[in-house]
Design an enzyme around this catalytic site. Sequence first.
Site, PDB file in Angstrom:
ATOM      1  N   GLY A  12       0.799  -1.129  -0.038  1.00  0.00           N
ATOM      2  CA  GLY A  12       0.116  -0.004  -0.238  1.00  0.00           C
ATOM      3  C   GLY A  12       0.798   1.280   0.088  1.00  0.00           C
ATOM      4  O   GLY A  12       0.203   2.210   0.626  1.00  0.00           O
ATOM      5  N   ARG A  66     -16.850 -14.812  -9.002  1.00  0.00           N
ATOM      6  CA  ARG A  66     -16.540 -13.216  -8.847  1.00  0.00           C
ATOM      7  C   ARG A  66     -17.451 -12.447  -8.594  1.00  0.00           C
ATOM      8  O   ARG A  66     -17.440 -11.418  -8.012  1.00  0.00           O
ATOM      9  CB  ARG A  66     -15.794 -12.735 -10.352  1.00  0.00           C
ATOM     10  CG  ARG A  66     -14.603 -13.423 -10.624  1.00  0.00           C
ATOM     11  CD  ARG A  66     -14.107 -12.783 -11.943  1.00  0.00           C
ATOM     12  NE  ARG A  66     -12.855 -13.829 -12.423  1.00  0.00           N
ATOM     13  CZ  ARG A  66     -11.668 -13.012 -12.023  1.00  0.00           C
ATOM     14  NH1 ARG A  66     -11.783 -11.985 -11.487  1.00  0.00           N
ATOM     15  NH2 ARG A  66     -10.501 -13.486 -12.321  1.00  0.00           N
ATOM     16  N   MET A  91      -4.838  -6.370  -6.814  1.00  0.00           N
ATOM     17  CA  MET A  91      -4.509  -7.166  -7.661  1.00  0.00           C
ATOM     18  C   MET A  91      -5.621  -8.208  -8.205  1.00  0.00           C
ATOM     19  O   MET A  91      -5.190  -9.195  -8.822  1.00  0.00           O
ATOM     20  CB  MET A  91      -3.149  -7.987  -7.282  1.00  0.00           C
ATOM     21  CG  MET A  91      -2.033  -7.053  -6.953  1.00  0.00           C
ATOM     22  SD  MET A  91      -1.536  -5.923  -8.283  1.00  0.00           S
ATOM     23  CE  MET A  91      -0.483  -6.941  -9.395  1.00  0.00           C
ATOM     24  N   ARG A  92      -6.826  -8.040  -8.143  1.00  0.00           N
ATOM     25  CA  ARG A  92      -7.904  -8.737  -8.633  1.00  0.00           C
ATOM     26  C   ARG A  92      -8.563  -8.074  -9.826  1.00  0.00           C
ATOM     27  O   ARG A  92      -8.703  -6.735  -9.812  1.00  0.00           O
ATOM     28  CB  ARG A  92      -9.076  -8.878  -7.426  1.00  0.00           C
ATOM     29  CG  ARG A  92      -8.684  -9.503  -6.229  1.00  0.00           C
ATOM     30  CD  ARG A  92      -8.120 -10.703  -6.309  1.00  0.00           C
ATOM     31  NE  ARG A  92      -8.892 -11.467  -6.873  1.00  0.00           N
ATOM     32  CZ  ARG A  92      -8.392 -13.104  -7.393  1.00  0.00           C
ATOM     33  NH1 ARG A  92      -7.232 -13.496  -7.121  1.00  0.00           N
ATOM     34  NH2 ARG A  92      -9.311 -13.985  -7.983  1.00  0.00           N
ATOM     35  N   LEU A  94     -11.426  -6.887 -12.037  1.00  0.00           N
ATOM     36  CA  LEU A  94     -12.902  -6.632 -11.647  1.00  0.00           C
ATOM     37  C   LEU A  94     -13.517  -6.767 -13.059  1.00  0.00           C
ATOM     38  O   LEU A  94     -13.253  -6.096 -14.069  1.00  0.00           O
ATOM     39  CB  LEU A  94     -12.833  -5.247 -11.083  1.00  0.00           C
ATOM     40  CG  LEU A  94     -12.269  -5.142  -9.674  1.00  0.00           C
ATOM     41  CD1 LEU A  94     -12.131  -3.498  -9.363  1.00  0.00           C
ATOM     42  CD2 LEU A  94     -13.090  -5.640  -8.786  1.00  0.00           C
ATOM     43  N   HIS A 110      -1.094   1.981 -12.953  1.00  0.00           N
ATOM     44  CA  HIS A 110      -0.522   0.833 -13.562  1.00  0.00           C
ATOM     45  C   HIS A 110       1.018   0.963 -13.856  1.00  0.00           C
ATOM     46  O   HIS A 110       1.159   2.028 -14.377  1.00  0.00           O
ATOM     47  CB  HIS A 110      -1.447   0.533 -14.988  1.00  0.00           C
ATOM     48  CG  HIS A 110      -0.779  -0.829 -15.502  1.00  0.00           C
ATOM     49  ND1 HIS A 110      -0.994  -2.124 -15.175  1.00  0.00           N
ATOM     50  CD2 HIS A 110       0.069  -0.887 -16.542  1.00  0.00           C
ATOM     51  CE1 HIS A 110      -0.492  -2.882 -15.784  1.00  0.00           C
ATOM     52  NE2 HIS A 110       0.385  -2.255 -16.949  1.00  0.00           N
ATOM     53  N   THR A 142     -11.961   0.909 -17.083  1.00  0.00           N
ATOM     54  CA  THR A 142     -13.192   0.438 -17.934  1.00  0.00           C
ATOM     55  C   THR A 142     -13.139  -0.948 -17.906  1.00  0.00           C
ATOM     56  O   THR A 142     -12.140  -1.775 -17.513  1.00  0.00           O
ATOM     57  CB  THR A 142     -13.036   1.092 -19.401  1.00  0.00           C
ATOM     58  OG1 THR A 142     -11.714   0.808 -19.775  1.00  0.00           O
ATOM     59  CG2 THR A 142     -13.079   2.738 -19.292  1.00  0.00           C
TER      60      THR A 142
END
Length: 197
Positions: A12, A66, A91-92, A94, A110, A142
């Site tokens: 973090g 999910r 790190m998932r 979406l 990123h 997006t």
Amino acid sequence: MKRVAILISGGGSNMLALLDSMAEAGHPATPCLVASNDPEAAGLARAAARGVATDAVDHRPFGKDRAAFEAELQALIAAHDADMICLAGFMRVLTAGFVTPWSGRMINIHPSLLPKYRGLHTHARALEAGDAEHGCTVHEVTPELDDGPILGQARVPVKPGDTPEILAARVLEMEHKLYPAVLRRFAAGDRRPVWLP
Ligand code: GAR
């Protein structure tokens, strides 16, 4: 004042840079939640130590479901009355079901100069390609992975002898400058990109 939920998966350091910047006088945003998909994420304790509400939705018990994981995450964020979301080393991936309702209100950092190197191992890929420069991007989220309108980029040189770790550290230092600069603009309704240095 925009209420910001920050989603993390690890240490973090970007989240801390965002918290520091939001503590500055006159900032248009305030943190309402730091949440993680990993209850052990080191960043959660760091955020709590600064008096910010923290929570986790562990993705593992949900397995391949999910939608159920994202519904719980969405409920948590809604319970804290967030106006916008900053993904900061979350790190998932979406799905559109989560992303679409937050369209225009969710941003991500990123570690590459998008559109180059979407996905993982960006530093190693930049080195393998022999790139002379590398960097980081903040963009609107997006449904397409690491896509969406670019809100800012910061460049660093690639130097002889760089390893992925050395290069990552050089980029991370710039991430800590870029993300707060973009959040300050974005939260004030200004979507003009920030270019650093
Ligand atoms: C950062 O380098 C961030 O750009 C990257 O993870 C790191 C998190 O570090 N994000 C991604 O790779 C997203 N796909 P931090 O937890 O110290 O902020």
